[in-house]
Motif scaffolding. Sequence first.
Motif, PDB file in Angstrom:
ATOM      1  N   MET A   1       8.135   7.916   3.293  1.00  0.00           N
ATOM      2  CA  MET A   1       8.925   7.223   2.256  1.00  0.00           C
ATOM      3  C   MET A   1       8.035   7.014   1.050  1.00  0.00           C
ATOM      4  O   MET A   1       6.816   6.934   1.161  1.00  0.00           O
ATOM      5  CB  MET A   1       9.486   5.901   2.776  1.00  0.00           C
ATOM      6  CG  MET A   1       8.442   5.028   3.423  1.00  0.00           C
ATOM      7  SD  MET A   1       9.222   3.700   4.406  1.00  0.00           S
ATOM      8  CE  MET A   1       7.773   3.135   5.317  1.00  0.00           C
ATOM      9  N   ARG A   2       8.665   6.964  -0.098  1.00  0.00           N
ATOM     10  CA  ARG A   2       7.920   6.824  -1.343  1.00  0.00           C
ATOM     11  C   ARG A   2       7.524   5.382  -1.617  1.00  0.00           C
ATOM     12  O   ARG A   2       6.484   5.130  -2.220  1.00  0.00           O
ATOM     13  CB  ARG A   2       8.759   7.355  -2.514  1.00  0.00           C
ATOM     14  CG  ARG A   2       9.096   8.842  -2.435  1.00  0.00           C
ATOM     15  CD  ARG A   2       7.930   9.695  -2.840  1.00  0.00           C
ATOM     16  NE  ARG A   2       7.549   9.425  -4.201  1.00  0.00           N
ATOM     17  CZ  ARG A   2       8.110   9.972  -5.273  1.00  0.00           C
ATOM     18  NH1 ARG A   2       9.055  10.880  -5.125  1.00  0.00           N
ATOM     19  NH2 ARG A   2       7.713   9.664  -6.466  1.00  0.00           N
ATOM     20  N   ALA A   3       8.354   4.459  -1.192  1.00  0.00           N
ATOM     21  CA  ALA A   3       8.072   3.046  -1.465  1.00  0.00           C
ATOM     22  C   ALA A   3       6.870   2.589  -0.641  1.00  0.00           C
ATOM     23  O   ALA A   3       6.708   3.004   0.506  1.00  0.00           O
ATOM     24  CB  ALA A   3       9.295   2.204  -1.129  1.00  0.00           C
TER      25      ALA A   3
ATOM     26  N   GLU B   1      -7.358  -0.104   3.486  1.00  0.00           N
ATOM     27  CA  GLU B   1      -6.946  -0.321   2.092  1.00  0.00           C
ATOM     28  C   GLU B   1      -6.376  -1.723   1.894  1.00  0.00           C
ATOM     29  O   GLU B   1      -6.599  -2.348   0.856  1.00  0.00           O
ATOM     30  CB  GLU B   1      -5.925   0.741   1.662  1.00  0.00           C
ATOM     31  CG  GLU B   1      -6.499   2.138   1.509  1.00  0.00           C
ATOM     32  CD  GLU B   1      -7.719   2.178   0.608  1.00  0.00           C
ATOM     33  OE1 GLU B   1      -7.668   1.660  -0.522  1.00  0.00           O
ATOM     34  OE2 GLU B   1      -8.753   2.727   1.041  1.00  0.00           O
TER      35      GLU B   1
ATOM     36  N   ILE C   1       0.865  -1.193   0.000  1.00  0.00           N
ATOM     37  CA  ILE C   1       0.000   0.000   0.000  1.00  0.00           C
ATOM     38  C   ILE C   1       0.896   1.237   0.000  1.00  0.00           C
ATOM     39  O   ILE C   1       1.697   1.416   0.926  1.00  0.00           O
ATOM     40  CB  ILE C   1      -0.923   0.015   1.243  1.00  0.00           C
ATOM     41  CG1 ILE C   1      -1.811  -1.245   1.299  1.00  0.00           C
ATOM     42  CG2 ILE C   1      -1.767   1.290   1.293  1.00  0.00           C
ATOM     43  CD1 ILE C   1      -2.908  -1.314   0.267  1.00  0.00           C
ATOM     44  N   PRO C   2       0.764   2.093  -1.025  1.00  0.00           N
ATOM     45  CA  PRO C   2       1.561   3.324  -1.011  1.00  0.00           C
ATOM     46  C   PRO C   2       1.045   4.287   0.060  1.00  0.00           C
ATOM     47  O   PRO C   2      -0.168   4.438   0.226  1.00  0.00           O
ATOM     48  CB  PRO C   2       1.352   3.917  -2.410  1.00  0.00           C
ATOM     49  CG  PRO C   2       0.165   3.227  -2.993  1.00  0.00           C
ATOM     50  CD  PRO C   2      -0.061   1.954  -2.233  1.00  0.00           C
ATOM     51  N   LEU C   3       1.942   4.899   0.769  1.00  0.00           N
ATOM     52  CA  LEU C   3       1.574   5.951   1.716  1.00  0.00           C
ATOM     53  C   LEU C   3       1.158   7.200   0.950  1.00  0.00           C
ATOM     54  O   LEU C   3       1.432   7.327  -0.242  1.00  0.00           O
ATOM     55  CB  LEU C   3       2.770   6.273   2.623  1.00  0.00           C
ATOM     56  CG  LEU C   3       3.272   5.104   3.468  1.00  0.00           C
ATOM     57  CD1 LEU C   3       4.543   5.504   4.222  1.00  0.00           C
ATOM     58  CD2 LEU C   3       2.203   4.663   4.464  1.00  0.00           C
ATOM     59  N   ARG C   4       0.488   8.093   1.626  1.00  0.00           N
ATOM     60  CA  ARG C   4       0.224   9.422   1.073  1.00  0.00           C
ATOM     61  C   ARG C   4       0.811  10.454   2.020  1.00  0.00           C
ATOM     62  O   ARG C   4       0.872  10.227   3.229  1.00  0.00           O
ATOM     63  CB  ARG C   4      -1.289   9.665   0.940  1.00  0.00           C
ATOM     64  CG  ARG C   4      -1.946   8.886  -0.163  1.00  0.00           C
ATOM     65  CD  ARG C   4      -3.379   9.364  -0.314  1.00  0.00           C
ATOM     66  NE  ARG C   4      -4.096   8.632  -1.327  1.00  0.00           N
ATOM     67  CZ  ARG C   4      -5.385   8.823  -1.582  1.00  0.00           C
ATOM     68  NH1 ARG C   4      -6.078   9.729  -0.889  1.00  0.00           N
ATOM     69  NH2 ARG C   4      -6.001   8.131  -2.520  1.00  0.00           N
ATOM     70  N   TRP C   5       1.164  11.576   1.464  1.00  0.00           N
ATOM     71  CA  TRP C   5       1.675  12.692   2.242  1.00  0.00           C
ATOM     72  C   TRP C   5       0.704  13.053   3.367  1.00  0.00           C
ATOM     73  O   TRP C   5       1.094  13.411   4.479  1.00  0.00           O
ATOM     74  CB  TRP C   5       1.884  13.892   1.307  1.00  0.00           C
ATOM     75  CG  TRP C   5       2.339  15.146   1.969  1.00  0.00           C
ATOM     76  CD1 TRP C   5       1.630  16.309   2.096  1.00  0.00           C
ATOM     77  CD2 TRP C   5       3.608  15.383   2.592  1.00  0.00           C
ATOM     78  NE1 TRP C   5       2.375  17.241   2.757  1.00  0.00           N
ATOM     79  CE2 TRP C   5       3.583  16.709   3.077  1.00  0.00           C
ATOM     80  CE3 TRP C   5       4.749  14.607   2.786  1.00  0.00           C
ATOM     81  CZ2 TRP C   5       4.665  17.274   3.742  1.00  0.00           C
ATOM     82  CZ3 TRP C   5       5.827  15.172   3.471  1.00  0.00           C
ATOM     83  CH2 TRP C   5       5.774  16.482   3.932  1.00  0.00           C
TER      84      TRP C   5
ATOM     85  N   LEU D   1      -4.787   2.594   6.400  1.00  0.00           N
ATOM     86  CA  LEU D   1      -3.895   1.650   5.721  1.00  0.00           C
ATOM     87  C   LEU D   1      -4.427   0.226   5.888  1.00  0.00           C
ATOM     88  O   LEU D   1      -4.412  -0.564   4.935  1.00  0.00           O
ATOM     89  CB  LEU D   1      -2.474   1.775   6.263  1.00  0.00           C
ATOM     90  CG  LEU D   1      -1.836   3.164   6.147  1.00  0.00           C
ATOM     91  CD1 LEU D   1      -0.420   3.142   6.727  1.00  0.00           C
ATOM     92  CD2 LEU D   1      -1.808   3.652   4.714  1.00  0.00           C
TER      93      LEU D   1
END
Lengths: 158, 158, 158, 158
Positions: B79-81, B32, B8-12, B29
């Motif tokens: 983090m972007r990952a 999702e 699951i990608p994080l969001r800002w 999270l």
Amino acid sequence: MTRLHVIIPLRWSDFDAYAHVNNAEMLRLLEEARIEAFWRPDDGGVGGATAILDARPGAETIALIARQEVEYLAPIPYMRAPIDIELWIGRIGGASPEVCYELYSPVGVSPRVLFTRAATTLVMVTAATGRPERISDELRHVWEPYVEEPVSFTKRGR
Amino acid sequence: MTRLHVIIPLRWSDFDAYAHVNNAEMLRLLEEARIEAFWRPDDGGVGGATAILDARPGAETIALIARQEVEYLAPIPYMRAPIDIELWIGRIGGASPEVCYELYSPVGVSPRVLFTRAATTLVMVTAATGRPERISDELRHVWEPYVEEPVSFTKRGR
Amino acid sequence: MTRLHVIIPLRWSDFDAYAHVNNAEMLRLLEEARIEAFWRPDDGGVGGATAILDARPGAETIALIARQEVEYLAPIPYMRAPIDIELWIGRIGGASPEVCYELYSPVGVSPRVLFTRAATTLVMVTAATGRPERISDELRHVWEPYVEEPVSFTKRGR
Amino acid sequence: MTRLHVIIPLRWSDFDAYAHVNNAEMLRLLEEARIEAFWRPDDGGVGGATAILDARPGAETIALIARQEVEYLAPIPYMRAPIDIELWIGRIGGASPEVCYELYSPVGVSPRVLFTRAATTLVMVTAATGRPERISDELRHVWEPYVEEPVSFTKRGR
């Protein structure tokens, strides 16, 4: 045996596509209740007997969240009136107080509905070092009137 | 003894003013991850062996949330990952399956960090009546490979 | 005349009680699209020709938001497939680039639907001083291929 | 020439990792201000001269959002006191009223700071058909005292 009482207005954005307060958003309501009950006011003054769990950026001691448990007893529909939250301290511990909550229908609505039961375990941490910080005798003394049996959860599987 | 794996990608916007994933946002999270693991794809087809907890608006059976428990073991920095989430079924029950989760650092990051442990108790409900609905033998059969010991929580006060 | 293309998965929490992506949540999608298109990857490397609008905490230059304009052309219903976002730079300016967006239905869905048009004016600011920072010739050069006419808004009242 | 005044408490979750109210979250504040100013109270009664833009689920006429424009003039830091929002109607139109806003520092804080200027174009829609609905003469009459020049934006690039 005194509970803290705060009222928190809902926001339209608390509701998801089922038109109920979303399960994650519920923790936002707990968060706001905790802040309202325990943080110092803007002027840094003492906001009440318990205004000492202050975790605002810049505070020397901050309160991290170690654990949360929530029982969703009835869905919360949209309403303009703020919901009615009771808070107390379930145990003080060495560095980890537990805050307990019951979320009720707005004051004046009859019959009163218990929407949610919850508990949050905090860890008091020295901001500069990130280390847990023993709760002082002074703080223990201030909190004692608000200590009550921890919330009883009924839906645990074990 | 098979766990489901989703990323699951994080969001800002998951981050609060402490620059960590917010405690309430953590439940987003989990939400999702649950959807990714259990809901049918857009075309209504079967998305995998377990794609039958489908709770989208319009589904005949929806899954309400009765209870959640979360242990926050390490703060999640930006983090972007995408983060790496393992899910399994801790128990099936009559109408109330329990979904268990462990949230880990992104795949490929070493050493692997366990950020969060959690469990969600659902109630399967017939959408039209709002009544709990017994889980069918067929569904039980499909879920069985994903049943494992419930997550062990270590921070409960009692 | 090259547009940047990113895909952003929706979240269940983007939907409000009308079962459409909420108007405020739309800006979260723009935010994620901007980050995906312009921020450096976690390892600090160059993520693409345009990966230089990096505004992560700790960056020397951050990009504050000065202005946003959004036209909501069609409501976005719940779907599992990520939405398809095109971005370009409408003007570079001295210190204030304008990022333009069009949000479309997921790749492969036919007919393609334009949900939203938007523009964000950023201000490049030196993090240490808070002062606007003139965009370097080098950065201008890197951005030029992505400069296109600013998005045309059709619903302005004046 | 009368403006509507509402106060909206911030939430900790309005703040992002820059410790300012997030740009998307700003639209949540506008949303809450609009609801506070224009929606009927829970009992369905008339909440004020303007309580007729009621868009709650179940209302016969709902107000969809067609367009928003926001200028972020100063970042909003964390504070416990609610922010002070002025609203007025910039134009009534056929079916598309424009609501204008100015967001200010809390009442009593000196000097008063203008944080944000914004405008939202709504479309009045018959809920059952989804069709735009002409604003009645009666409604026009009720709104007229709150009509003022539309907000002047200063940061438009064109």
